[in-house]
Design an enzyme around this catalytic site. Structure first.
Site, PDB file in Angstrom:
ATOM      1  N   GLY A 100      40.968  31.535  43.055  1.00 21.28           N
ATOM      2  CA  GLY A 100      41.254  32.361  42.466  1.00 21.28           C
ATOM      3  C   GLY A 100      40.909  34.045  42.861  1.00 21.28           C
ATOM      4  O   GLY A 100      39.903  34.081  43.947  1.00 21.28           O
ATOM      5  N   GLY A 102      40.283  38.558  41.891  1.00 20.84           N
ATOM      6  CA  GLY A 102      39.034  39.582  40.695  1.00 20.84           C
ATOM      7  C   GLY A 102      39.164  40.325  41.665  1.00 20.84           C
ATOM      8  O   GLY A 102      39.084  40.805  43.248  1.00 20.84           O
ATOM      9  N   GLY A 103      38.257  40.838  40.375  1.00 18.33           N
ATOM     10  CA  GLY A 103      37.875  42.716  41.197  1.00 18.33           C
ATOM     11  C   GLY A 103      36.638  42.385  42.143  1.00 18.33           C
ATOM     12  O   GLY A 103      36.535  43.341  43.082  1.00 18.33           O
ATOM     13  N   VAL A 107      37.756  33.513  45.319  1.00 17.76           N
ATOM     14  CA  VAL A 107      36.908  32.406  44.786  1.00 17.76           C
ATOM     15  C   VAL A 107      37.668  31.433  45.755  1.00 17.76           C
ATOM     16  O   VAL A 107      38.829  30.735  45.045  1.00 17.76           O
ATOM     17  CB  VAL A 107      36.548  31.644  43.532  1.00 17.76           C
ATOM     18  CG1 VAL A 107      35.969  30.674  43.197  1.00 17.76           C
ATOM     19  CG2 VAL A 107      36.086  33.213  42.577  1.00 17.76           C
ATOM     20  N   ASP A 217      28.884  41.079  33.452  1.00 18.50           N
ATOM     21  CA  ASP A 217      30.187  40.891  33.523  1.00 18.50           C
ATOM     22  C   ASP A 217      31.027  39.531  32.816  1.00 18.50           C
ATOM     23  O   ASP A 217      31.903  38.795  33.726  1.00 18.50           O
ATOM     24  CB  ASP A 217      30.832  40.859  34.605  1.00 18.50           C
ATOM     25  CG  ASP A 217      32.010  41.595  35.169  1.00 18.50           C
ATOM     26  OD1 ASP A 217      32.884  42.348  34.096  1.00 18.50           O
ATOM     27  OD2 ASP A 217      32.945  40.663  36.156  1.00 18.50           O
TER      28      ASP A 217
END
Lengths: 1030, 193
Positions: A100, A102-103, A107, A217
């Site tokens: 995956g 993201g910001g 990963v 987070d």
């Protein structure tokens, strides 16, 4: 709508359609329709298309209007990060595939390839642009801390390093799972189920916070549900590593890279403030909101100008997302309206508290948040929404069901009444504004009652009231009228909590203020309170002027038929009862009842109070059928107005139980009390004072029914409770100890019983004075124990004392007086004063027949005692009649094997023995032996006493050896258990001796002459005819 | 001013002069620049919820063409290319996301904060792109209006400048395009894009 319509159009067709659209769009709908009809004639093939386009035009409001950026910014961010190619490897890890992105970066699933064991990890490769050196430096500094984070719900951080192109990476525990929210949706998990998982999330966060690690987070994508169904939090502490915070103000660019997710970040985080425990709490709030409602509390704009939308509102909100309220509710196994209801209240409040903009107003810890969620799951009040005092009051009252104690039933009804309208209606004398202030203040007390705000687990009602009393001076300064009102109110509460002195102090403070205050209503109420407390403190003479003044004031200002006047009369009822003026008390109670019936109506709950009071008076006066009727009416009103499970309703049921008990209908009483216990347990829990008192009540008929072990266990339980709460000198505790003494006596443990009875009596006199009815009752108990122990002179003193007090307090015809006369008569009989005994017992019998009728265990008890006295007086015909009647009644009313049946059978058998009806006597004495063994055990001294007579009976009835052996053995037991000097031992020895002489038995029974010799030395003449009654 | 500004200006002028190949060179230039700018914007304003597409496009123009002394017409042409580039960027991205979703590869450490909405928007965006492609075959100018307004983030006036038509025309075309696209898209995705 047909999907392939537009696709079928040619460019030529479209141009035509487009032109017609231009024309149609400018037309009014009516004209539009007309034009379409015309078009239908010219070009029918376009009409459907046009209609559909026009419909779309109508529906397309807002469609594409939002700038693409707003809708697609996330996609644009993906664009930003796109193009990062995965490295082949990272340190010892070989990249397997992407998991995956993201910001913060991408990963990958990776495997550790250099060791002998295969380890699969989630490898987070940080995106370009971050300062690798700084990140790795922080990682080295913090790896010890992060490695220490070992919690089953936290994915572990194994390692960190940099890949070839310089980007930092972290290797973490690979969790094979699904994001929590999605997993819940797929499983159609209920809100409760979600909340329980959320508790696990909180526990993990709390753990990490305890290790001084802030997540920074937290968001649903960081919370997975693994295949085992366990929650796992990812990325703990990672955000900190990627943050430049504290690295100096010069690194502005880097600071701007601080990883956070706006939708879940706390406002102070978004403003660039430090991440703290409180920011994690905020994020947890957003996560919770989304988990239960399916939507986040703030839209994409994350503006903090507006209050967040709370879960219940989100439940039915369309939102900008395509997910419909119905689908979100369906994912929770319910419909949108139910979901909204489910989320409104507690969960809204919890989320709102977690999302407070001011960090100090959020939950102080993840644990506190979790605790509130747990409390919600258990139906307890939640800490959230401290502003909502009304909520607190409602929760508090609903949970405690109007009472922490019986006393407290009143307390909380009083406080809860402030919330409701009935109280305000009764306080018309107070202007609305003042009533409002009082209400606010009282509600404030409930805020203090929230256990989570207090030191211990629970705030007692007492603490609550004590706090309130302290605050009167400060919070209500400058409002003497309100202060007086509140002092009066809380004084009453103190009193009802058993703190009469404190209550008196407060009420006197209130009275002191009433000169400053203008309201006469306030003064009259305070006067009444003061009088009431003084009565309770045993100072009826001091109390009277206050009560009379209160009554006069109320009558003058409100009229003679006002409910307040009835309330004053209720206090005067207590005054009269304390003085023992039962008739006067009853008259007052009837007046109070009549006022309430007229002013409030026949089915008002205060009318039920009057009926209940009247019932108690009627019961005490022995007017049981009237009492039953009063109780019945009170119960009906309470059941109708308050419901079956309201404490007042249960109290009414309990009163019925008492009535049955006092009428000797022990089995029925037991059944009713058992029901009340069950109901109280269900309402309050088993360790609640109301439940404890219900157990105390239940134990009494159990003891009377001979179920001594059960009774004792209950009493011990109750006593332990008193020891912890009120202390052992409280009247309630003394009552329980006295009951335990009674059980000792019933078991034949006379020394223990005597010690207990003496201690209880002494403490009662200390606390209540000799003249108190309770002291009188305990004196009677001691007298009975002393009588059984053979200390007849002292027994008579205490019995006489009890009789005097009861006669004075309850009148000469009260059931208590009958009991005292019964006891006094038996003592007199045992002392050989048979004329006195017979006159006392005759009076007792008359009273008991008047009170209970002929078919009563009390009546039969006195019949048996009177019959036995007649036997002693050689009036055998009278004796046999009375004893036979007593036995028949006992058999009819009591369960088989009851001790009272054994006693009746024994004494009748004995009279038959004296009347030489030996066969009948033997049969009855055998029955008495069997029943006594069943009731008191095979080797009780009572059984031995019976066997003395049975042995003598057999001895005289042609079984001399067998009879003599039986008497001998019984004598041994009596001497062992009661001592050789006990009147049962000496008397039995004498009767054996006499019987032996009469029947002319030859040969000396073992020990016989010695006994007789000893007897002749020890016994005083005139004490020979001492006889026993159980 | 980078050395590429002169190059972009020259290409834009070539394109205006009818050299269609110029677009093929221009497009990747604009595309890369927009992506670079988007990243920069993200870094400068990390807490801003949304990226300002309009600002991006304008900034790209300044970077690539420069502010002063250039023929005004170039700007309109640039915007057309920039809007098309943005469309390309976004739709590619949406397809990628959509296929990832369908592949079910996002279970672990799916870092995207906009999880569900994004996947839906990605689908919607792909549908919109298809509808727009269809519209392009029927009415190229109308589709360009959508590109400029929706993907390029231009106002009615700016779009009018870019296409050298009146704002009223843009409004009318926009309204019809919306009806068309909505009609097309609503069959398979809920409105709301």
């Amino acid at each position: 709508m047909s999907r392939d319509g537009p696709a079928d159009l040619s460019a030529e067709d479209w141009r035509r359609v487009s032109e017609l659209l231009d024309e149609l769009m400018d037309l009014h709908p009516d004209q539009q329709e007309q034009r379409l009809v015309e078009v239908g004639r010219e070009a029918p093939e376009f009409v459907l298309e046009l209609r559909q386009l026009l419909a779309s035009d109508q529906q397309a409001g807002g469609f594409l209007d939002a700038p693409a950026a707003e809708v697609l910014e996330t996609l644009i961010r993906k664009v930003v990060d796109d193009g990062e190619r995965p490295p082949e490897s990272a340190g010892p890890y070989r990249i397997v595939r992407e998991l995956g992105r993201g910001g913060m970066g991408v990963v990958y699933l990776a495997e550790r390839s250099d060791g002998e064991f295969e380890q699969r990890v989630a490898l987070k490769l940080v995106k370009r642009g971050l300062d690798t050196d700084a990140i790795l430096a922080r990682f080295r500094r913090e790896r010890q801390i992060l490695a220490r984070l070992q919690h089953r719900a936290i994915a572990r951080l194994f390692d960190g390093g940099a890949v070839d192109d310089g980007r930092p990476y972290f290797a973490m525990e690979f969790v094979d799972g699904e994001p929590l929210a999605e997993a819940c949706d797929r499983a159609r998990m209920t809100v409760d189920g979600r909340l329980r998982l959320f508790l696990d999330v909180c526990a993990a966060v709390q753990y990490a916070h305890g290790q001084l690690v802030v997540h920074r987070d937290l968001k649903p994508s960081n919370i997975l549900l693994d295949r085992a169904g366990d929650v796992k939090l990812l990325d703990f502490g990672i955000a900190r590593l990627l943050d430049e915070e504290g690295e100096g103000p010069t690194q502005m660019t880097a600071a701007s890279l601080r990883p956070l997710t706006p939708a879940y970040a706390a406002p102070e985080q978004l403003r660039g403030g430090a991440a703290t425990l409180a920011t994690d709490i905020y994020s947890l709030g957003v996560v919770l909101c989304e988990l239960v409602s399916g939507l986040r509390p703030r839209g994409a704009d994350a503006s903090f100008d507006r209050a967040p939308t709370l879960p219940s509102a989100l439940a039915t909100s369309g939102g900008v997302d395509a997910s419909s309220p119905a689908s979100r509710a369906r994912a929770r196994g319910i419909d949108p309206a139910s979901l909204r209801r489910r989320l409104s209240g507690d969960l809204d409040a919890i989320v709102a508290k977690a999302l407070q903009e001011d960090p100090d107003r959020r939950y102080p810890s993840a644990e506190a948040l979790s605790r509130d969620v747990s409390r919600h799951l258990s139906g307890l009040p939640v800490e959230a929404a401290p502003g909502s005092a009304l909520y607190r009051a409602r929760k508090f009252v609903s949970r405690h069901r109007f009472g922490v104690a019986s006393v407290c039933a009143f307390t909380l009804a009083l406080l809860a009444g402030l919330v409701g309208t009935s109280w305000q209606a009764r306080q018309k004398a107070i202007e609305a504004r003042k009533a409002e202030v009082v209400k606010e203040f009282a509600l404030g007390l409930f805020a203090a009652a929230d256990p989570s705000l207090a030191q211990g687990d629970e705030v007692t009602a007492l603490e609550l009231v004590a706090k309130g009393a302290e605050r009167i001076e400060t919070d209500l300064a400058g409002q003497p009228e309100v202060q007086a009102e509140m002092e009066q109110l809380l004084g009453n509460v103190f009193w009802n909590l058993g703190r009469s002195e404190q209550g008196l102090e407060l009420v006197e403070r209130a009275l002191g203020r009433t000169s400053e205050a203008t309201s006469s209503a306030g003064r009259a109420n305070a006067l009444r309170s003061k009088g009431g407390i003084l009565v309770d403190l045993g100072r009826p003479e001091d109390a009277e002027p206050f009560l009379r003044e209160a009554l006069a004031m109320h009558e003058r200002t409100l009229g003679p038929l006002h409910p307040e006047v009835a309330e004053d009369l209720d206090r005067l009822v207590l005054l009269s009862m304390a003085r023992g003026n039962l008739d006067e008390a009853r008259e007052l109670a009837e007046r109070s009842l009549s006022i309430r019936q007229q002013s409030l109506g026949g089915d008002h709950i205060e009318t039920a109070d009057s009926l209940n009071n009247l019932g108690v008076l009627q019961r005490q006066a022995g007017d049981y059928s009237a009492a039953e009727e009063s109780y019945r009416q009170a119960l009906a009103i309470r059941q109708a107005q308050l419901g079956d499970r309201h404490p007042d309703t249960l109290d009414s049921l309990g009163n019925f139980g008492s009535l049955l008990h006092f009428r000797g209908r022990y089995e029925e009483a037991r059944q009713l009390f058992a029901e009340v216990v069950v109901a109280h347990d269900a309402v309050f829990g088993s360790d609640h004072p109301s439940s404890v008192r219900a157990r105390n009540n239940l134990a009494a008929p159990l003891a009377q029914l001979g179920r001594l072990e059960e009774a004792e266990a209950l009493y011990r339980e109750v006593l332990a409770y008193w020891a912890e709460t009120t202390g052992l000198d409280h009247p309630n505790a003394l009552g329980t100890q006295s009951s335990l003494g009674l059980i000792d006596r019933m078991r034949g443990r006379l020394e223990a019983a005597e010690a207990s009875d003496r201690s209880v009596l002494a403490r009662a006199i200390e606390a209540l004075g000799e003249d108190h009815p309770l002291s009188a009752r305990f004196a009677g108990r001691l007298a009975d124990t002393l009588r059984e122990a053979g200390h007849l002179d002292e027994a008579r003193v205490h019995a006489q004392r009890s009789l005097e007090v009861h006669e004075r307090k309850f009148g000469p015809e009260a059931p208590q007086v009958a009991s005292d006369l019964q006891l006094a008569g038996v003592i007199s009989a045992e002392l050989g004063e048979l004329d006195l005994a017979r006159s006392q017992l005759r009076r007792a019998l008359d009273l008991r027949i008047a009170i209970h009728g002929t078919r009563s265990v009390f009546t039969s008890e006195t019949q048996v005692s009177l019959g036995d006295a007649a036997r002693r007086a050689r009036d055998l015909d009278t004796a046999l009649d009375l004893l036979q009647e007593g036995l028949d009644t006992s058999r009819a009313l009591l369960p088989e094997g009851h001790a009272a049946i054994a006693r009746s059978a024994w004494l009748l058998g004995r009279a038959l023995l004296e009347a030489d009806r030996l066969a009948e006597a033997e049969a009855l004495l055998m029955e008495a032996d069997t029943v006594t063994a069943a009731a008191f055990g095979a080797d009780s001294w009572r059984g031995a006493a019976v066997r003395v007579d049975l042995g003598i009976c057999r001895l005289r009835n042609g079984q001399p050896e067998q009879g003599r052996r039986m008497v001998e053995a019984a004598l041994e037991e009596l001497e062992d258990q009661l001592g050789a000097a006990h009147r049962l031992s000496t008397e039995s020895t004498r009767r054996l001796f006499e019987t032996s002489k009469v029947t002319g038995i030859q040969g000396r029974p073992k020990g016989g002459p010695t006994r007789v010799a000893r007897l002749s030395r020890q016994q005083r003449p005139g004490r020979l005819d001492v006889q026993s009654a159980i | 001013m980078s050395e590429s500004t002169g190059e972009v200006t020259r290409l834009l002028e070539d394109w205006r002069a009818g050299d269609e190949d110029a677009v093929n060179v221009l497009f990747p230039l604009v595309y890369r620049e927009l992506r670079r700018l988007a990243r920069g914007q993200r870094f400068r304003h990390p807490r801003q919820e949304s990226l300002a597409t309009t600002a991006l496009v304008h900034e790209a123009y300044l970077k690539l063409v420069g502010a002063e002394g250039r023929p005004y017409e170039n700007r309109g042409h640039f915007m057309a290319i920039a809007a098309k580039a943005m469309r390309q960027i976004l739709v590619d991205q949406a397809r990628k996301r959509s296929s990832q979703k369908r592949g079910g590869r996002l279970h672990h450490a799916e870092l995207d904060e906009e999880r569900v909405p994004v996947s839906q928007r990605a689908e919607e965006l792909i549908s919109l792109d298809e509808a727009l492609t269809k519209l392009e075959t029927l009415d190229p100018r109308m589709s360009r209006v959508v590109e400029l307004r929706f993907f390029g983030g231009l106002s009615v006036e700016e779009a009018a400048e870019s296409l050298e038509v009146s704002p009223a025309t843009i409004k009318r075309e926009w309204r019809k395009a919306r009806a068309f696209l909505h009609r097309y898209v609503s069959g398979e995705a809920a409105p709301g894009v």
